[in-house]
Design a protein around this motif. Structure first.
Motif, PDB file in Angstrom:
ATOM      1  N   LEU A 177      -7.942   4.360  -3.803  1.00 52.80           N
ATOM      2  CA  LEU A 177      -8.682   3.199  -3.302  1.00 52.80           C
ATOM      3  C   LEU A 177      -7.684   2.093  -3.004  1.00 52.80           C
ATOM      4  CD1 LEU A 177     -11.010   1.259  -2.739  1.00 52.80           C
ATOM      5  CD2 LEU A 177     -11.294   0.972  -5.216  1.00 52.80           C
ATOM      6  N   TYR A 196       0.827  -1.205   0.000  1.00 50.52           N
ATOM      7  CA  TYR A 196       0.000   0.000   0.000  1.00 50.52           C
ATOM      8  C   TYR A 196       0.865   1.260   0.000  1.00 50.52           C
ATOM      9  CZ  TYR A 196      -4.527  -2.296   0.844  1.00 50.52           C
ATOM     10  OH  TYR A 196      -5.680  -3.027   0.725  1.00 50.52           O
ATOM     11  N   THR A 200     -12.211  -2.209   2.237  1.00 46.76           N
ATOM     12  CA  THR A 200     -11.459  -1.375   1.301  1.00 46.76           C
ATOM     13  C   THR A 200     -11.540   0.080   1.760  1.00 46.76           C
ATOM     14  OG1 THR A 200     -13.418  -1.256  -0.123  1.00 46.76           O
ATOM     15  CG2 THR A 200     -11.777  -2.932  -0.642  1.00 46.76           C
ATOM     16  N   ASP A 256     -18.087  -1.514  -3.746  1.00 42.60           N
ATOM     17  CA  ASP A 256     -17.539  -0.454  -2.903  1.00 42.60           C
ATOM     18  C   ASP A 256     -17.403   0.849  -3.694  1.00 42.60           C
ATOM     19  OD1 ASP A 256     -15.563  -1.597  -4.464  1.00 42.60           O
ATOM     20  OD2 ASP A 256     -14.038  -1.635  -2.895  1.00 42.60           O
ATOM     21  N   SER A 293      -4.500  -0.972   7.575  1.00 42.17           N
ATOM     22  CA  SER A 293      -5.819  -0.366   7.400  1.00 42.17           C
ATOM     23  C   SER A 293      -6.284   0.312   8.688  1.00 42.17           C
ATOM     24  CB  SER A 293      -6.840  -1.427   6.967  1.00 42.17           C
ATOM     25  OG  SER A 293      -6.482  -1.986   5.725  1.00 42.17           O
ATOM     26  N   THR A 329      -7.394  -1.613  -2.181  1.00 39.34           N
ATOM     27  CA  THR A 329      -8.252  -2.790  -2.294  1.00 39.34           C
ATOM     28  C   THR A 329      -7.413  -4.056  -2.235  1.00 39.34           C
ATOM     29  OG1 THR A 329     -10.015  -3.786  -3.617  1.00 39.34           O
ATOM     30  CG2 THR A 329      -8.252  -2.676  -4.840  1.00 39.34           C
TER      31      THR A 329
END
Length: 253
Positions: free
Chosen positions: A102, A89, A171, A114, A194, A104
């Motif tokens: 986004l 990420y 997400t 989403d 996250s 995901t």
């Protein structure tokens, strides 16, 4: 080795509305289908797709580079990072040029539901938006184990960090400029990343909005892919975040 030829301009004011960051670890068997779905369904949208291969032992990187070379209406970028969801990420955030990012997964667990919900919410650009399995309108079959583990992790987040968000593991849509500024604070290489992002938003007064999702058919058996060891690691990570709370809050000012 990273393919620098595919790196976008970092300060392009005319970048796409949405950059979709797809971490890909041992994803050779599903990556092509994932990108084809995004290209087909989002052909008329202002988006880019960023594949981040992270420590695969199969042909994921070869597949990713081949997909970059396929002509189509949706731009695809391929890069590499060290192993781990958090590492992927972070690299994807560095490469992205979209106004909203986004984060995901390589198998698109919610299909495009989403993105549909994000659009219905007004394609929010000043908030962190979560494709939330815990939203009352979400269609997510749950086994007893999944329910217990999700509920336990939610309670632990509240107990340790005071977080009120129901689902941090969905997400995530986030403003690019804000998320780029948070890169030094995102330290976890695994699934906790996250929670780090959502916690940072909470501490810094960034609105967090949960929107409904529907699990894709291949995910709707109600089972969970999170192991007990992952829960232990996340619990340790939560206490680490709590220890950094003052520092993290100051970064928002």
């Amino acid at each position: 080795m990273r393919d620098q030829r595919d790196e976008p301009e970092r300060n392009d004011p005319c970048g796409p509305a949405l950059s979709i960051i797809v971490p890909a670890h041992n994803s050779g068997v599903r990556l092509e289908d994932t990108v084809e779905l995004l290209r087909r369904e989002l052909a008329d949208s202002d988006v880019e797709v960023i594949i981040v291969e992270n420590g695969s032992a199969d042909d994921t990187w070869d597949v990713a580079r081949r997909l970059v070379g396929v002509d189509g209406p949706v731009r695809v970028i391929a890069c590499q990072s060290p192993v781990g969801l958090g590492a992927a990420y972070r690299e994807g955030v560095r490469r992205a040029s979209g106004r909203t990012l986004l984060l995901t997964a390589d198998d698109l667990p919610f299909g495009l539901t989403d993105i549909d919900s994000w659009r219905r919410a007004g394609a929010v650009t000043e908030a962190v938006v979560i494709g939330s399995k815990a939203h009352r309108a979400s269609r997510v079959p749950r086994s007893l184990l999944r329910s217990v583990m999700s509920g336990g992790y939610r309670f632990l987040r509240w107990l340790v960090l005071g977080m009120t968000v129901a689902d941090c593991q969905g997400t995530i849509f986030a403003p690019r400029d804000w998320l780029v500024a948070q890169l030094p604070n995102l330290r976890d290489d695994g699934y906790l990343v996250s929670t780090e992002i959502v916690y940072l938003a909470q501490l810094q007064g960034i609105p967090v909005v949960e929107v409904p999702v529907t699990l894709a058919p291949r995910h709707d058996d109600g089972k969970t892919r999170i192991r007990l060891g992952d829960v232990r690691d996340m619990a340790v990570g939560l206490f680490g975040l709590r220890a950094r709370r003052r520092q993290l809050r100051l970064t928002g000012h």
